[in-house]
Scaffold this motif. Sequence first.
Motif, mmCIF file in Angstrom:
data_model
loop_
_atom_site.group_PDB
_atom_site.id
_atom_site.type_symbol
_atom_site.label_atom_id
_atom_site.label_comp_id
_atom_site.label_asym_id
_atom_site.label_seq_id
_atom_site.Cartn_x
_atom_site.Cartn_y
_atom_site.Cartn_z
ATOM 1 N N GLU A 50 -2.100 1.304 -14.383
ATOM 2 C CA GLU A 50 -3.235 1.850 -13.646
ATOM 3 C C GLU A 50 -4.495 1.100 -14.076
ATOM 4 O O GLU A 50 -4.759 0.958 -15.277
ATOM 5 N N THR B 125 0.857 -1.178 0.000
ATOM 6 C CA THR B 125 0.000 0.000 0.000
ATOM 7 C C THR B 125 0.898 1.234 0.000
ATOM 8 O O THR B 125 2.077 1.143 -0.323
ATOM 9 N N GLN C 156 -12.550 3.786 -7.691
ATOM 10 C CA GLN C 156 -11.271 3.410 -7.094
ATOM 11 C C GLN C 156 -10.279 3.034 -8.185
ATOM 12 O O GLN C 156 -10.602 2.264 -9.086
ATOM 13 N N LYS C 157 -9.067 3.574 -8.086
ATOM 14 C CA LYS C 157 -8.004 3.263 -9.029
ATOM 15 C C LYS C 157 -6.927 2.442 -8.330
ATOM 16 O O LYS C 157 -6.582 2.712 -7.182
ATOM 17 N N THR C 158 -6.419 1.465 -9.036
ATOM 18 C CA THR C 158 -5.374 0.597 -8.504
ATOM 19 C C THR C 158 -4.107 0.785 -9.316
ATOM 20 O O THR C 158 -4.146 0.742 -10.551
ATOM 21 N N TYR C 159 -2.996 0.997 -8.614
ATOM 22 C CA TYR C 159 -1.708 1.210 -9.268
ATOM 23 C C TYR C 159 -0.769 0.051 -8.924
ATOM 24 O O TYR C 159 -0.531 -0.238 -7.749
ATOM 25 N N HIS C 160 -0.273 -0.614 -9.949
ATOM 26 C CA HIS C 160 0.725 -1.666 -9.793
ATOM 27 C C HIS C 160 2.068 -1.114 -10.266
ATOM 28 O O HIS C 160 2.209 -0.718 -11.437
ATOM 29 N N TYR D 139 -8.798 0.669 -13.452
ATOM 30 C CA TYR D 139 -10.043 1.127 -12.845
ATOM 31 C C TYR D 139 -11.205 0.757 -13.760
ATOM 32 O O TYR D 139 -11.018 0.385 -14.927
ATOM 33 N N ALA E 145 -4.211 0.993 -3.881
ATOM 34 C CA ALA E 145 -5.512 1.335 -4.447
ATOM 35 C C ALA E 145 -6.049 2.548 -3.708
ATOM 36 O O ALA E 145 -5.846 2.686 -2.497
ATOM 37 N N ILE F 284 -2.929 -3.882 -1.869
ATOM 38 C CA ILE F 284 -3.091 -4.813 -2.970
ATOM 39 C C ILE F 284 -2.101 -5.962 -2.775
ATOM 40 O O ILE F 284 -1.094 -5.827 -2.091
ATOM 41 N N THR G 228 -5.774 4.824 1.700
ATOM 42 C CA THR G 228 -5.455 3.922 0.603
ATOM 43 C C THR G 228 -5.784 2.492 1.023
ATOM 44 O O THR G 228 -5.977 2.201 2.210
#
Length: 207
Positions: free
Chosen positions: A129, A32, A87-91, A131, A78, A47, A44
Amino acid sequence: MKLIVLTVLLCCSCCADAQINWAITAGGQSATASYTSEGTKIATHSIAGFNAGVLARIYFDNKVAFVTGLQFNARGFAIKTIPDDTQKTYHLNYVVIPLLLQFDLSKKAGAGLYGKLGPSVGIGINGRELYTGANGNQVRNKAVLSMTGNHFGLFDASLNAAFGYSIKQHFFVEAAYAYGIGNVNNDPAGPNIKSRVLSLSAGYFFR
C-alpha cells in the motif's frame, strides 16, 4: 477451486497424446478494480503493471486449442475512499493460471488471427500500500494477502477474453481483458473489490 483442478485434469487426459506447444510471454497492463462500499460504488483509478510467464497450448483439432500456463501478474488500483482524503495505491501481485479455449480465425492452425475465452485463477504472492503522509513523505505498508482475517484475499478469479495475431506460428501479439468475478477482500463487513485488467502482451512459441 476443485472445479478448476478437475477441468485441468480432464483437459490433460483428453490431450495426453497431443503435441504441446510451449511459449514465453510478457507485456504491460492497466489494472484497476470495481470498488463498492455499503452499496455505493466508489471511483477508482488505474495503475500500470506488467505480466510475464509461460504458456502451454494443446490443439484438439486444426481450429480449437486448450491454453494454460503460469503467469506473474502485477495488479492493483488507486482510490480515495473519502473525497478529501489522500489517494492510496494498492499493488497486488498474483501468479495466474489461465484455463482458456483458443479459436483460430485463420486457415492455418497457430497462424493469423485468433480469439481466446475462459476463466483464470490467481494465487496471491504479495502486495503493498502506498500513499503520501501528512508530513509529505511517502508511506509504504505491506498489503497482506491471506485466506483469513480482514485482509486482501489469497485468490482472485476472473473471466478472460483476448484477441491476438500470430506470425508464422511463432511470434504473437495479444490484447486481453480480465474481468474479476470474486471479491478480493476477506472482510465480510468491508467493501466488495473486484479486479479489472487490460493488457497487451507479446510472446514466442517454441515448436
